[in-house]
Design a protein around this motif. Structure first.
Motif, PDB file in Angstrom:
ATOM      1  N   LEU A 186       0.826  -1.216   0.000  1.00 43.57           N
ATOM      2  CA  LEU A 186       0.000   0.000   0.000  1.00 43.57           C
ATOM      3  C   LEU A 186       0.856   1.260   0.000  1.00 43.57           C
ATOM      4  CD1 LEU A 186      -2.884  -1.000   2.458  1.00 43.57           C
ATOM      5  CD2 LEU A 186      -2.902  -0.973  -0.052  1.00 43.57           C
ATOM      6  N   MET A 187       1.988   1.220   0.693  1.00 42.60           N
ATOM      7  CA  MET A 187       2.893   2.361   0.650  1.00 42.60           C
ATOM      8  C   MET A 187       3.475   2.551  -0.753  1.00 42.60           C
ATOM      9  SD  MET A 187       2.956   3.919   3.519  1.00 42.60           S
ATOM     10  CE  MET A 187       4.420   4.921   3.236  1.00 42.60           C
ATOM     11  N   ARG A 188       3.656   1.459  -1.449  1.00 47.51           N
ATOM     12  CA  ARG A 188       4.170   1.541  -2.822  1.00 47.51           C
ATOM     13  C   ARG A 188       3.141   2.149  -3.763  1.00 47.51           C
ATOM     14  NH1 ARG A 188       8.566  -0.631  -5.432  1.00 47.51           N
ATOM     15  NH2 ARG A 188       8.347  -1.169  -7.638  1.00 47.51           N
ATOM     16  N   THR A 189       1.850   1.933  -3.514  1.00 48.46           N
ATOM     17  CA  THR A 189       0.811   2.507  -4.377  1.00 48.46           C
ATOM     18  C   THR A 189       0.788   4.028  -4.294  1.00 48.46           C
ATOM     19  OG1 THR A 189      -0.870   2.341  -2.617  1.00 48.46           O
ATOM     20  CG2 THR A 189      -0.633   0.452  -4.099  1.00 48.46           C
ATOM     21  N   LEU A 190       1.298   4.602  -3.213  1.00 50.66           N
ATOM     22  CA  LEU A 190       1.305   6.057  -3.069  1.00 50.66           C
ATOM     23  C   LEU A 190       2.410   6.715  -3.896  1.00 50.66           C
ATOM     24  CD1 LEU A 190       0.668   6.374   0.775  1.00 50.66           C
ATOM     25  CD2 LEU A 190      -0.937   6.900  -1.072  1.00 50.66           C
ATOM     26  N   GLN A 191       3.292   5.930  -4.473  1.00 49.66           N
ATOM     27  CA  GLN A 191       4.384   6.466  -5.286  1.00 49.66           C
ATOM     28  C   GLN A 191       4.020   6.355  -6.766  1.00 49.66           C
ATOM     29  OE1 GLN A 191       7.627   3.950  -4.167  1.00 49.66           O
ATOM     30  NE2 GLN A 191       7.799   4.795  -2.103  1.00 49.66           N
ATOM     31  N   MET A 192       4.420   7.366  -7.520  1.00 49.10           N
ATOM     32  CA  MET A 192       4.217   7.284  -8.966  1.00 49.10           C
ATOM     33  C   MET A 192       5.067   6.152  -9.534  1.00 49.10           C
ATOM     34  SD  MET A 192       4.120  11.343  -9.957  1.00 49.10           S
ATOM     35  CE  MET A 192       3.616  10.964 -11.641  1.00 49.10           C
ATOM     36  N   ARG A 193       4.565   5.510 -10.547  1.00 54.52           N
ATOM     37  CA  ARG A 193       5.212   4.294 -11.060  1.00 54.52           C
ATOM     38  C   ARG A 193       6.667   4.537 -11.455  1.00 54.52           C
ATOM     39  NH1 ARG A 193       3.882  -0.685 -13.418  1.00 54.52           N
ATOM     40  NH2 ARG A 193       5.299  -1.313 -15.084  1.00 54.52           N
ATOM     41  N   ARG A 194       6.966   5.642 -12.093  1.00 53.97           N
ATOM     42  CA  ARG A 194       8.319   5.888 -12.567  1.00 53.97           C
ATOM     43  C   ARG A 194       9.279   6.241 -11.438  1.00 53.97           C
ATOM     44  NH1 ARG A 194       7.829  10.987 -16.408  1.00 53.97           N
ATOM     45  NH2 ARG A 194       6.150   9.655 -17.206  1.00 53.97           N
ATOM     46  N   LEU A 195       8.741   6.565 -10.271  1.00 55.32           N
ATOM     47  CA  LEU A 195       9.579   6.929  -9.129  1.00 55.32           C
ATOM     48  C   LEU A 195       9.726   5.795  -8.113  1.00 55.32           C
ATOM     49  CD1 LEU A 195       8.266  10.563  -8.455  1.00 55.32           C
ATOM     50  CD2 LEU A 195      10.230   9.856  -9.847  1.00 55.32           C
ATOM     51  N   ARG A 196       9.135   4.662  -8.382  1.00 53.37           N
ATOM     52  CA  ARG A 196       9.163   3.567  -7.407  1.00 53.37           C
ATOM     53  C   ARG A 196      10.534   2.891  -7.390  1.00 53.37           C
ATOM     54  NH1 ARG A 196       3.320   0.867  -9.119  1.00 53.37           N
ATOM     55  NH2 ARG A 196       2.017   2.522  -8.206  1.00 53.37           N
ATOM     56  N   LEU A 197      10.948   2.525  -6.191  1.00 54.25           N
ATOM     57  CA  LEU A 197      12.193   1.779  -5.977  1.00 54.25           C
ATOM     58  C   LEU A 197      11.908   0.612  -5.045  1.00 54.25           C
ATOM     59  CD1 LEU A 197      14.798   4.659  -5.490  1.00 54.25           C
ATOM     60  CD2 LEU A 197      14.527   3.200  -7.504  1.00 54.25           C
ATOM     61  N   PRO A 198      12.344  -0.598  -5.413  1.00 52.85           N
ATOM     62  CA  PRO A 198      12.996  -1.011  -6.654  1.00 52.85           C
ATOM     63  C   PRO A 198      12.125  -0.767  -7.885  1.00 52.85           C
ATOM     64  CG  PRO A 198      13.153  -2.721  -4.971  1.00 52.85           C
ATOM     65  CD  PRO A 198      12.191  -1.724  -4.464  1.00 52.85           C
ATOM     66  N   LYS A 199      12.768  -0.603  -9.019  1.00 56.52           N
ATOM     67  CA  LYS A 199      12.056  -0.308 -10.249  1.00 56.52           C
ATOM     68  C   LYS A 199      11.080  -1.433 -10.591  1.00 56.52           C
ATOM     69  CE  LYS A 199      14.175   3.527 -11.501  1.00 56.52           C
ATOM     70  NZ  LYS A 199      13.460   4.811 -11.659  1.00 56.52           N
ATOM     71  N   PRO A 200       9.906  -1.078 -11.167  1.00 49.50           N
ATOM     72  CA  PRO A 200       8.950  -2.120 -11.555  1.00 49.50           C
ATOM     73  C   PRO A 200       9.557  -3.103 -12.546  1.00 49.50           C
ATOM     74  CG  PRO A 200       7.913   0.050 -11.589  1.00 49.50           C
ATOM     75  CD  PRO A 200       9.374   0.274 -11.385  1.00 49.50           C
ATOM     76  N   GLN A 201       9.269  -4.379 -12.335  1.00 46.50           N
ATOM     77  CA  GLN A 201       9.811  -5.458 -13.180  1.00 46.50           C
ATOM     78  C   GLN A 201       8.727  -6.091 -14.050  1.00 46.50           C
ATOM     79  OE1 GLN A 201      13.183  -6.145 -13.126  1.00 46.50           O
ATOM     80  NE2 GLN A 201      13.281  -4.358 -11.780  1.00 46.50           N
ATOM     81  N   VAL A 202       7.471  -5.649 -13.920  1.00 46.52           N
ATOM     82  CA  VAL A 202       6.368  -6.179 -14.722  1.00 46.52           C
ATOM     83  C   VAL A 202       5.625  -5.005 -15.377  1.00 46.52           C
ATOM     84  CG1 VAL A 202       6.103  -8.247 -13.303  1.00 46.52           C
ATOM     85  CG2 VAL A 202       4.803  -6.175 -12.735  1.00 46.52           C
ATOM     86  N   LYS A 203       4.923  -5.321 -16.445  1.00 50.57           N
ATOM     87  CA  LYS A 203       4.127  -4.311 -17.132  1.00 50.57           C
ATOM     88  C   LYS A 203       2.730  -4.258 -16.548  1.00 50.57           C
ATOM     89  CE  LYS A 203       6.606  -5.003 -21.497  1.00 50.57           C
ATOM     90  NZ  LYS A 203       6.477  -5.350 -22.930  1.00 50.57           N
ATOM     91  N   ARG A 204       2.035  -3.171 -16.813  1.00 48.90           N
ATOM     92  CA  ARG A 204       0.648  -3.069 -16.364  1.00 48.90           C
ATOM     93  C   ARG A 204      -0.196  -4.103 -17.071  1.00 48.90           C
ATOM     94  NH1 ARG A 204      -0.244   1.597 -13.378  1.00 48.90           N
ATOM     95  NH2 ARG A 204       1.160   3.358 -13.759  1.00 48.90           N
ATOM     96  N   GLY A 205      -1.048  -4.755 -16.311  1.00 50.21           N
ATOM     97  CA  GLY A 205      -1.914  -5.792 -16.856  1.00 50.21           C
ATOM     98  C   GLY A 205      -1.273  -7.171 -16.860  1.00 50.21           C
ATOM     99  N   GLU A 206       0.010  -7.263 -16.568  1.00 50.09           N
ATOM    100  CA  GLU A 206       0.708  -8.551 -16.538  1.00 50.09           C
ATOM    101  C   GLU A 206       0.568  -9.169 -15.158  1.00 50.09           C
ATOM    102  OE1 GLU A 206       5.263 -10.304 -17.140  1.00 50.09           O
ATOM    103  OE2 GLU A 206       4.776  -8.222 -17.626  1.00 50.09           O
ATOM    104  N   ARG A 207       0.004 -10.356 -15.078  1.00 54.20           N
ATOM    105  CA  ARG A 207      -0.208 -10.981 -13.788  1.00 54.20           C
ATOM    106  C   ARG A 207       1.119 -11.531 -13.250  1.00 54.20           C
ATOM    107  NH1 ARG A 207      -5.291 -12.435 -12.161  1.00 54.20           N
ATOM    108  NH2 ARG A 207      -4.448 -14.265 -11.089  1.00 54.20           N
ATOM    109  N   PRO A 208       1.451 -11.207 -11.995  1.00 51.60           N
ATOM    110  CA  PRO A 208       2.723 -11.705 -11.425  1.00 51.60           C
ATOM    111  C   PRO A 208       2.660 -13.202 -11.121  1.00 51.60           C
ATOM    112  CG  PRO A 208       1.482 -10.482  -9.782  1.00 51.60           C
ATOM    113  CD  PRO A 208       0.732 -10.334 -11.074  1.00 51.60           C
TER     114      PRO A 208
END
Length: 208
Positions: A186-208
């Protein structure tokens, strides 16, 4: 009694070959391996690899407090650089403790794979703040209403995200400790995607 005289020739005679033989037959030990000058007497000479290791350890040992402090700073700088690269690449070996583990990685991928209203909180907050500063009462009322709507939507979206993530974690990691994983997501959702650390490793809509 008459004193017994010893012939002078016997006193000053040269030693016979038989008497010199024991000295000549004394064993002579020849060592083909040169003794290490650093090896203590009475102990076997260390092997070359052991001697090199010992010399290297002695050379690497800091001799002063200034050298020790400099070495600690260098090690700390190296560790921070590795951690920075890990945050960009997602390398699990050098991530901070709060980001390590398969549970935290799944929580990050779950959040990064979907749209979250909370990630637009900061830009929306700036827009609403500018609207409230305009000296138009109708625009200020719209800004306050928009602010209320944004807060309600973020709360509802966070509740739904927490419920779904908790369910997926229970299915995927039944025997792993999951304490703090939902709050971390939930804390990660408060960050804009491009500013998140560690960097996102999946695309939007891609199920982990």
């Amino acid at each position: 009694m008459r004193p017994h005289h010893v012939p002078l020739g016997f006193v000053f005679r040269s030693r016979s070959k038989d008497e010199k033989a024991p000295a000549a037959k004394a064993p002579v030990t020849n060592s083909t391996q040169p003794r290490d000058p650093q090896a203590p007497k009475g102990r076997p000479t260390p092997k070359r690899s052991q001697a090199q290791t010992q010399r290297r350890s002695v050379a690497n040992t800091p001799t002063t407090r200034k050298e020790a402090s400099k070495r600690q700073r260098d090690e700390r700088r190296t560790a921070m650089e590795r951690q920075r690269q890990a945050l960009a690449s997602g390398d699990e070996r050098y991530l901070p403790a709060r980001d390590k583990g398969p549970v935290r990685k799944f929580a990050r991928d779950f959040v990064d794979s979907r749209f979250c209203i909370a990630e637009f909180f900061l830009p929306l907050a700036v827009i609403i703040l500018v609207m409230t500063m305009v000296r138009i009462s109708s625009l200020q009322n719209v800004a306050l209403l928009l602010w209320l709507i944004v807060i309600v939507l973020i709360v509802l979206d966070s509740v739904v995200t927490a419920f779904r993530l908790k369910k997926r974690l229970a299915e995927k990691f039944p025997n792993e400790p999951k304490k703090g994983a939902v709050a971390y997501a939930l804390m990660r959702t408060l960050q804009m995607r491009r500013l998140r650390l560690p960097k996102p490793q999946v695309k939007r809509g891609e199920r982990p």
